[in-house]
Design an enzyme around this catalytic site. Structure first.
Site, short mmCIF file in Angstrom:
data_model
loop_
_atom_site.label_atom_id
_atom_site.label_comp_id
_atom_site.label_asym_id
_atom_site.label_seq_id
_atom_site.Cartn_x
_atom_site.Cartn_y
_atom_site.Cartn_z
CD GLU A 128 -3.26 0.64 2.06
OE1 GLU A 128 -2.95 0.93 3.22
OE2 GLU A 128 -4.39 0.24 1.74
CG HIS A 182 7.27 -29.76 3.15
ND1 HIS A 182 7.87 -30.97 2.93
CD2 HIS A 182 7.97 -29.17 4.16
CE1 HIS A 182 8.87 -31.14 3.79
NE2 HIS A 182 8.95 -30.06 4.55
CE LYS A 237 -11.72 2.39 1.45
NZ LYS A 237 -11.13 3.42 2.29
#
Ligand SMILES: O=P(O)(O)OC[C@H]1O[C@H](O)[C@H](O)[C@@H](O)[C@@H]1O
Length: 618
Positions: A397, A426, A531
Site C-alpha cells: 500500500e 513443502h 470503494k
C-alpha cells in the site's frame, strides 16, 4: 563492522547484473527524475530498442541467473562478503545479512549518493514536515515510541497520556476492576472481539499471533471483513462468553463500511442475547469521527484516540495495536522500546550501518528499483506467520503507486508474499528454486528454539529446532546455488522488544525505499476506486429493488426480465451488473424467479416475494 571492499568478489563476472537495465519493464519504469539512477555495468540503456521482445528479456534474465551462479564457486570470497556486510544491533540481538544479494561495489557507491536525499527526507519527516503532500499531513509514527521527537508539545502530552490510559485501562480490565455489566461480582472480561480492517486489523493480528502468551488474560478474536458467515462464526465461537467480551472497534477514519457492518452485526448479537453493548464497547478512532461520535453518544465503556498524523498501516504502535496487546498481557512498553532502539539505529546516514537502508538498497538492487521481482518473506517460526501478511499492506500500500512525486507515471510497487518455513518448503519452494526467477527471499531466523530448560534431543545430538535451523540454512543455500538472492534477518527470540524492532525496521525501510524511487509512501489513492465502485453497485441494487417492488405491488404481480429492469432503472449499460445483483439476491432468497433460471440470464423473470406499500427503496 568490517570494510565494505568487494574487490575480487565479482571479478570473474564484471557484468554480474547485465540485464538490470535491459528489460522492457526496467526501461519503461525507471524513475524519471533529473538525477535518475543508472546501474554501473550497463551500456547506455536508452540506446536499446524499447520494443525488446519478451523472449529476449527472458533470455537475458536466464543469463543473469547464470552469472549469479558463479558466485558460489568461491566460498572464501562469499565468507568474506558475509563478514564484510553483516550488520548487528547489539542491544536488540538483531542481525542483518545481505551477503546473498549480489549488489556490486559500484552499485553501493551510486546508492550512497542517492541515499543522501532519502536520509534528508526522513529527517524532515521526523521533524514534522508535510511528508504526505497529497493529503497535507505530517507522518509521525516514529514519535509514538519517542515522544521527545514530536514537533508540538501538545502532541507529546497526547501521546504520553494515551499510553498511560491504555496501560491503566488494560490493568483495570485484567484485574477485574472494570467488569462486564452482567457478570457476577467475581466475574471479569475474558475475551476481546476486535472489529477493524486493513491497518486497523493487520498489526493487532500479527502482534497477537507473535506475542500473546498461551493463556492470555483475555483471548482475542477478529472480525476483519464484511462476510456475514465469518462474523457469525466469530460470534458463535464466543457463545455465552459474549457476556464477558470486550468489543474493540478500530477505525482511524471511523467510517469504513466493513467495520461499520461488523459493529452493527455485533450490536445485533448483543441485543439478541439481551446484553448492553455500550457497557462492553471500546472505540479507537480519530476524534469526532462517525465512530467516535457514536461511541460518545451511546456512552461506550471507553474511547482511545487515533491521530491524523499516523497512517493505518503504521498504526500498530498507537492505541490500535497497543490496547489489544496490553489486554493480552503483552508488554507494550517493551515493544515501544524495541521500536525506539531500531528507530535510532536506522537514523544513521551511514548506509552500511543502517539496517533499514541496507534492506532498501537490496530491494532496489533485486527488483531493479521498479518492483521487477517479488519479495518472499519466510519466517522460520510459527509465531511470525502473519508477518508477511502484515508486510503486504505496509509495503504494497505504501509503494504500489501509479505516479511519482513529480507526477510522472511510474507504476511502482513491490509484491510481498510468504507464510513460514519450513512449511512453505513443502509447498512452493520448488518453484522458487527451479521455476520462474521472479523473486528474492527474506529469511527471518529466530535463534532461540524454545524457552530454556524445555529442549530435548529427538535423535542423538539433534533437537526439533535443529531441524528447523537446518531447513532454513539448507533452503538459503539451495536458492543461492541456483542464483536466487536472499536477505536474512536474525533475532535471538520472539519478544515484545524484537517484534517492535522488526516492525520499526520495515517501516523505515519502506520510507527510505519510497524516497529512492521518488514516491509518496503515505497515501493510498488507488484504494478509493474500489470503494467508490462498490458504493455504486449498492446504489444500483437499491434502484433494482425499487423497480422490482413497484412491479411486485401490481395486481397481478408483474415479473420483469433483466432488460426490463435495466430499462426501468435507466441503466441499460449496467445489465450485467443487474444480472449479478439479481443472482446474488436470489441465492439469498431475497428475490423470486418466476421463469427460467439464474444460470440462463436471458430467460430469467424476477419479482419480489413481498411488496412494500411504502416504496422504501425509492
Ligand atoms: O482504519 P480505517 O480508517 O477503518 O481504515 C482501514 C483501512 O482502510 C483503507 O482501505 C486503507 O487503504 C487502509 O490503509 C486502512 O488501513
Amino acid at each position: 563492522m568490517a570494510s565494505s571492499s568487494l574487490s575480487g568478489l565479482f571479478s570473474s563476472s564484471p557484468s554480474l547484473k547485465p540485464s538490470k537495465n535491459l528489460s522492457v519493464k526496467a526501461l519503461s519504469a525507471q524513475p524519471t527524475r533529473g538525477d535518475s539512477f543508472s546501474f554501473p555495468h550497463t551500456s547506455k540503456p536508452t540506446q536499446l530498442p524499447l520494443t525488446l521482445s519478451r523472449s529476449v528479456a527472458r533470455d537475458i534474465s536466464h543469463t543473469d541467473a547464470a552469472a549469479k551462479k558463479e558466485l558460489i564457486k568461491d566460498p572464501d570470497a562469499l565468507w568474506k562478503r558475509y563478514l564484510d556486510w553483516l550488520y548487528q544491533q547489539k542491544d536488540l540481538g538483531l542481525y542483518l545479512d545481505v551477503s546473498r544479494v549480489g549488489f556490486t561495489d559500484e552499485f553501493v557507491v551510486d546508492m550512497e549518493h542517492r541515499f543522501k536525499a532519502a536520509f534528508k527526507a526522513m529527517e524532515e519527516l521526523e521533524k514534522g514536515s508535510i511528508a504526505n503532500p497529497d493529503e497535507g499531513r505530517m507522518v509521525g509514527h516514529y514519535w509514538l515510541r519517542n515522544s521527545s521527537l514530536v514537533p508540538k508539545p501538545t502532541l507529546k502530552t497526547l501521546i504520553e497520556n494515551t499510553l498511560d490510559s491504555i496501560c491503566s485501562f488494560a490493568d483495570d480490565i485484567i484485574s477485574g476492576k472494570i467488569k462486564p455489566p452482567s457478570s457476577p461480582p467475581e466475574g471479569r472480561f475474558t475475551q476481546i472481539l476486535s472489529v477493524g480492517i486493513g491497518g486497523s486489523a493487520l498489526g493487532p493480528q500479527f502482534v497477537a499471533e507473535a506475542l500473546a502468551p498461551d493463556n492470555p488474560p483475555l483471548k482475542i478474536r477478529f472480525i476483519d471483513n464484511t462476510d456475514p458467515a465469518g462474523i457469525d462464526h466469530q460470534i458463535a465461537q464466543l457463545g455465552p462468553e459474549l457476556a464477558s467480551t470486550l468489543v474493540i472497534v478500530i477505525s482511524k477514519s471511523g467510517g469504513t463500511p466493513e467495520t461499520r457492518n461488523g459493529l452493527l452485526e455485533v450490536q445485533k448479537a448483543f441485543r439478541d442475547a439481551g446484553l448492553n453493548f455500550a457497557k462492553q464497547g471500546v472505540a479507537i478512532t480519530q476524534e469526532n469521527s462517525l465512530l467516535d461520535n457514536t461511541a460518545r453518544i451511546e456512552g461506550w465503556l471507553a474511547r482511545f484516540p487515533m491521530y491524523d498524523w499516523v497512517g493505518g498501516r503504521t498504526s500498530v504502535m498507537s492505541a490500535v495495536g497497543l490496547l489489544p496487546a496490553a489486554l493480552q498481557g503483552i508488554d507494550i512498553r517493551e515493544m515501544l522500546a524495541g521500536a525506539a532502539i531500531m528507530d535510532e539505529a536506522t537514523r544513521t546516514t551511514s548506509l552500511k550501518n543502517n539496517p533499514a537502508a541496507l534492506l532498501a538498497m537490496c530491494w532496489y538492487w533485486a527488483s531493479d528499483g521498479v518492483g521487477s521481482k517479488d519479495m518472499v518473506i519466510l519466517p522460520y517460526k510459527d509465531s511470525l506467520l502473519l508477518f508477511s501478511r502484515y508486510l503486504q499492506q505496509l509495503v504494497m500500500e505504501s509503494l504500489g503507486k501509479e505516479f511519482d512525486l513529480d507526477g510522472n507515471t511510474v507504476n511502482q510497487g513491490l509484491t510481498v508474499y510468504g507464510n513460514k518455513g519450513s512449511t512453505d518448503q513443502h509447498a512452493y519452494i520448488q518453484q522458487l528454486r527451479e521455476g520462474v526467477h521472479n523473486f528474492f527471499a527474506t529469511f527471518i531466523e529466530v535463534l532461540r528454539d524454545r524457552p530454556p530448560g524445555h529442549d530435548w534431543e529427538l535423535e542423538p545430538g539433534v533437537t526439533c529446532g535443529d531441524y528447523l535451523f537446518g531447513m532454513l540454512q539448507g533452503t538459503r543455500s539451495a536458492l543461492y546455488a541456483n542464483g536466487r538472492e536472499s536477505i536474512s534477518v536474525t533475532i535471538e527470540e520472539v519478544t515484545p522488544r524484537s517484534v517492535g524492532a522488526i516492525i520499526a525496521l520495515y517501516e523505515r525501510a519502506v520510507g527510505l525505499y519510497a524516497s529512492l524511487v521518488n514516491i509518496n509512501a503515505y497515501h493510498q489513492p488507488g484504494v478509493e476506486a474500489g470503494k467508490k465502485a462498490a458504493a455504486e453497485v449498492l446504489a444500483l441494487q437499491k434502484r433494482v429493488l425499487s423497480v422490482l417492488n413497484e412491479a411486485s405491488c401490481k395486481d397481478p404481480v408483474e415479473p420483469l426480465t433483466l432488460d426490463e429492469i435495466a430499462d426501468r432503472c435507466h441503466a441499460p449499460e449496467e445489465i450485467e451488473m443487474i444480472y449479478k445483483i439479481i443472482a446474488h439476491m436470489s441465492a439469498n432468497d431475497r428475490v423470486l424467479i418466476a421463469e427460467g433460471s439464474c444460470g440462463s440470464p436471458r430467460s430469467v423473470k424476477v419479482y419480489l416475494g413481498e411488496c412494500s406499500v411504502d416504496d422504501m427503496f425509492a
